[in-house]
Write a protein that holds these residues in place. Sequence first.
Motif, mmCIF file in Angstrom:
data_model
loop_
_atom_site.group_PDB
_atom_site.id
_atom_site.type_symbol
_atom_site.label_atom_id
_atom_site.label_comp_id
_atom_site.label_asym_id
_atom_site.label_seq_id
_atom_site.Cartn_x
_atom_site.Cartn_y
_atom_site.Cartn_z
ATOM 1 N N TYR A 35 6.233 7.586 17.404
ATOM 2 C CA TYR A 35 6.801 7.005 16.455
ATOM 3 C C TYR A 35 6.613 5.221 17.052
ATOM 4 N N PHE A 36 6.045 4.592 16.041
ATOM 5 C CA PHE A 36 6.010 3.048 16.543
ATOM 6 C C PHE A 36 6.539 1.992 15.345
ATOM 7 N N GLY A 37 7.411 1.400 15.516
ATOM 8 C CA GLY A 37 8.087 0.497 14.816
ATOM 9 C C GLY A 37 7.697 -0.892 15.173
ATOM 10 N N ASP A 38 7.449 -1.651 14.006
ATOM 11 C CA ASP A 38 6.859 -3.050 14.511
ATOM 12 C C ASP A 38 8.062 -4.024 14.113
ATOM 13 N N SER A 39 9.116 -3.561 14.544
ATOM 14 C CA SER A 39 10.398 -4.475 14.415
ATOM 15 C C SER A 39 10.249 -6.076 14.745
ATOM 16 N N LYS A 40 9.621 -6.265 15.755
ATOM 17 C CA LYS A 40 9.139 -7.716 15.899
ATOM 18 C C LYS A 40 8.610 -8.680 15.023
ATOM 19 N N ASN A 41 7.804 -7.774 13.908
ATOM 20 C CA ASN A 41 7.291 -8.606 12.734
ATOM 21 C C ASN A 41 7.936 -8.253 11.487
ATOM 22 N N ALA A 42 8.878 -7.440 11.621
ATOM 23 C CA ALA A 42 9.707 -7.084 10.195
ATOM 24 C C ALA A 42 10.421 -8.500 9.927
ATOM 25 N N PRO A 43 10.471 -8.485 8.533
ATOM 26 C CA PRO A 43 10.059 -7.628 7.426
ATOM 27 C C PRO A 43 8.625 -7.681 6.991
ATOM 28 N N TYR A 44 7.919 -6.777 6.516
ATOM 29 C CA TYR A 44 6.427 -6.839 6.127
ATOM 30 C C TYR A 44 6.387 -7.222 4.558
ATOM 31 N N GLY A 45 7.790 -7.016 3.880
ATOM 32 C CA GLY A 45 7.558 -7.078 2.508
ATOM 33 C C GLY A 45 7.648 -8.573 2.011
ATOM 34 N N THR A 46 7.798 -9.352 2.820
ATOM 35 C CA THR A 46 7.865 -10.896 2.272
ATOM 36 C C THR A 46 6.605 -11.572 2.905
ATOM 37 N N LYS A 47 5.491 -10.863 3.652
ATOM 38 C CA LYS A 47 4.119 -11.426 4.230
ATOM 39 C C LYS A 47 3.107 -11.445 3.327
ATOM 40 N N THR A 48 1.926 -12.069 3.552
ATOM 41 C CA THR A 48 0.949 -11.854 2.571
ATOM 42 C C THR A 48 0.359 -10.487 2.823
ATOM 43 N N THR A 49 -0.457 -10.239 1.916
ATOM 44 C CA THR A 49 -1.106 -8.856 2.030
ATOM 45 C C THR A 49 -2.161 -8.735 3.443
ATOM 46 N N ASN A 50 -2.980 -9.855 3.563
ATOM 47 C CA ASN A 50 -3.799 -10.149 4.879
ATOM 48 C C ASN A 50 -3.250 -10.047 6.084
ATOM 49 N N GLU A 51 -1.837 -10.561 6.073
ATOM 50 C CA GLU A 51 -0.728 -10.534 7.517
ATOM 51 C C GLU A 51 -0.491 -9.049 7.520
ATOM 52 N N VAL A 52 -0.144 -8.470 6.562
ATOM 53 C CA VAL A 52 0.283 -6.952 6.580
ATOM 54 C C VAL A 52 -0.722 -6.165 7.232
ATOM 55 N N LYS A 53 -2.064 -6.227 6.635
ATOM 56 C CA LYS A 53 -3.340 -5.620 6.819
ATOM 57 C C LYS A 53 -3.650 -5.664 8.169
ATOM 58 N N LYS A 54 -3.547 -6.937 8.872
ATOM 59 C CA LYS A 54 -4.039 -7.255 10.239
ATOM 60 C C LYS A 54 -2.766 -6.512 11.137
ATOM 61 N N LEU A 55 -1.406 -6.669 11.083
ATOM 62 C CA LEU A 55 -0.298 -5.902 11.584
ATOM 63 C C LEU A 55 -0.607 -4.603 11.489
ATOM 64 N N THR A 56 -1.102 -3.896 10.354
ATOM 65 C CA THR A 56 -1.046 -2.403 10.212
ATOM 66 C C THR A 56 -2.236 -1.733 11.002
ATOM 67 N N PHE A 57 -3.330 -2.629 10.943
ATOM 68 C CA PHE A 57 -4.641 -2.293 11.828
ATOM 69 C C PHE A 57 -4.234 -2.296 13.344
ATOM 70 N N GLU A 58 -3.552 -3.311 13.852
ATOM 71 C CA GLU A 58 -3.250 -3.516 15.245
ATOM 72 C C GLU A 58 -2.391 -2.273 15.368
ATOM 73 N N ALA A 59 -1.323 -2.048 14.794
ATOM 74 C CA ALA A 59 -0.397 -0.720 15.020
ATOM 75 C C ALA A 59 -1.321 0.629 15.056
ATOM 76 N N VAL A 60 -2.263 0.759 14.007
ATOM 77 C CA VAL A 60 -2.995 1.987 14.131
ATOM 78 C C VAL A 60 -3.729 2.172 15.320
ATOM 79 N N ASN A 61 -4.298 1.213 15.770
ATOM 80 C CA ASN A 61 -5.216 0.931 17.001
ATOM 81 C C ASN A 61 -4.328 1.326 18.082
ATOM 82 N N PHE A 62 -3.030 0.857 18.388
ATOM 83 C CA PHE A 62 -2.213 1.077 19.329
ATOM 84 C C PHE A 62 -2.039 2.542 19.382
#
Length: 258
Positions: A35-62
Amino acid sequence: MDNMLKPIGFFDSGIGGISVLKETIKILPHEDYIYFGDSKNAPYGTKTTNEVKKLTFEAVNFLLSKDIKAIVIACNTATSAAIDDLRKFYKNIPIIGIEPALKPAVELKKRGKIIIMATPMTLSEKKFNNLMNSYKNDNDIEPLPCAGLVELIEQGLLEGEELNFYLKNKLQPYLNSNISSVVLGCTHYPFIKKELSKILNKDIEIIDGSLGTAKQLKRQLLKENILNPKLSLGKVEILNSLNDDNIIELSYKLLNYQ
């Protein structure tokens, strides 16, 4: 490593996806999980779609670097922003997402308003609006953006006065109307169910999408023939982008939270 024996990767913007992992372990107890939680960048729900997309791709690569056999995006915001692109990009691995459990709420066929609590971004995304539009002709659906709630939960505030005040404030306009159900459209929110049920009338159903996601994961593993055949219970490893023992401790605590 034999594909069957590889772990399953779980990702969330923080600790919320632990609620999905809990349900999944009940259904698939012999699997190993990372399980990987990205609490450093939380919350995602107030970010832009592109920011969330970028962070999600980075997490998936990890997670892919950990040699996993399937990925669960246990975050409504990340699912709505990135799931389609992820599936186009990573064609050789099952990727399971989560969305607000509107269908189960509709299928209750109870009179009254269906309130969907979620992050502002989840509610503004096209994916959610398509889902809502498919039901809204026959149902009274009320999206309720809950900015700030993820932050309270990330601090470990799962009950008590501050949380109660926040929830009462949010739900105040609806408490005197007929509510059929409340859909928890963010994976952090199941952890505050206890406090929520103090505010809501006891016959109001509180629904989340964890079980549906866990079942979908099982279907995908069966389809790909990669269910773990071992009979012993699986292991869970929890990682977080915040280099902080407290968040890991809280994550394990939530995993065993009743």
